[in-house]
Design an enzyme around this catalytic site. Structure first.
Site, PDB file in Angstrom:
ATOM      1  N   LEU A 101       6.467  83.827  12.964  1.00 51.35           N
ATOM      2  CA  LEU A 101       7.814  83.849  12.185  1.00 51.35           C
ATOM      3  C   LEU A 101       8.497  85.278  12.603  1.00 51.35           C
ATOM      4  CD1 LEU A 101       6.753  82.377   8.763  1.00 51.35           C
ATOM      5  CD2 LEU A 101       7.858  81.186  10.463  1.00 51.35           C
ATOM      6  N   CYS A 102       9.628  85.089  12.574  1.00 47.60           N
ATOM      7  CA  CYS A 102      10.209  86.518  12.362  1.00 47.60           C
ATOM      8  C   CYS A 102      10.152  87.140  13.739  1.00 47.60           C
ATOM      9  CB  CYS A 102      10.186  87.351  11.371  1.00 47.60           C
ATOM     10  SG  CYS A 102      11.226  88.741  10.969  1.00 47.60           S
ATOM     11  N   ILE A 103       9.797  88.451  13.895  1.00 50.84           N
ATOM     12  CA  ILE A 103       9.487  89.442  14.785  1.00 50.84           C
ATOM     13  C   ILE A 103       8.132  89.011  15.591  1.00 50.84           C
ATOM     14  CG2 ILE A 103       8.352  91.289  13.687  1.00 50.84           C
ATOM     15  CD1 ILE A 103      10.653  91.478  16.654  1.00 50.84           C
TER      16      ILE A 103
END
Length: 217
Positions: A134-136
């Site tokens: 998820l995300c970065i």
């Protein structure tokens, strides 16, 4: 019951795991009847950020100890991880991924990934078991897995960095997921976009549901 390892990088968006993404992942797994076990490396945290002021604090913390806050103490050191034991592994986001699990925040495409984390990723790929990010976190995955299909949403600087690492980026909106069938990799942008906490949870749940689909194939 399926078992999933959730790899944490501290506690707090600016210097560790993004707490909403981490807890959303744990809730999504619980809702789907999947057992979760948290892991983190026993290493010094790069630095400590005052999340009220955004300023760096003059103190030292440990990534495993801080991650234990999210795991309510039920956490293991990353060296205890065995891909033979788990059916999937998930990496929530947060700057800890880019500062503690890798040097992404400082070195960009030339970053290095913590050797234990790198081993976890490659071990899961070797056994053809799913990885969620998820995300970065997908940017870190792209450093380890050549030409991986990933998403971090649409941030142009991060997209450029992923492409410099020879990753293949796919632009997405809130809650969407990208699946790399080759690596059995599922990614979603969460707070890399201007997402609400409900959208972050939905993205985590969509990721978990796609991992379940990969198990059923």
């Amino acid at each position: 019951m399926k078992k999933v390892a959730v790899i944490l990088s501290g506690c707090g968006v600016f210097d560790g795991s993004e707490i909403h993404e981490a807890t959303s992942t744990l809730i999504a797994l619980s809702m789907r009847g999947i057992e979760a076990q948290c892991f983190a490396p026993d290493i010094p945290q790069y630095h400590v950020i005052n999340h009220l002021t955004g300023e760096e604090m003059q103190e030292d913390r440990n990534v495993l100890v801080e991650s234990a806050r999210i795991a309510r103490g039920d956490i293991k050191e990353i060296g205890e991880f065995s891909a033979e034991t788990f059916d999937a592994v998930i990496f929530p986001g947060g700057f800890g991924v880019a500062k503690n699990l890798s040097t992404l925040a400082f070195d960009g495409a030339a970053c290095e990934v913590n050797e234990d984390i790198r081993k976890v990723i490659l071990w899961m790929v070797q056994l053809e078991k799913p990885i969620g990010a998820l995300c970065i976190s997908p940017a870190m995955i792209a450093k380890v897995l050549p030409q991986a299909d990933v998403t971090i949403g649409n941030d142009p600087d991060t997209v450029k960095m992923i492409e410099e690492m020879e990753g293949v980026h796919h632009r997405t909106d809130n809650c969407e997921v990208i699946i790399d069938a080759k690596y059995r990799l599922v990614t979603s942008p969460c707070y890399m976009l201007n997402a609400s906490i409900a959208e972050v949870f939905q993205g985590a749940l969509n990721m978990v549901d796609e991992i379940i689909q990969l198990w059923n194939e």
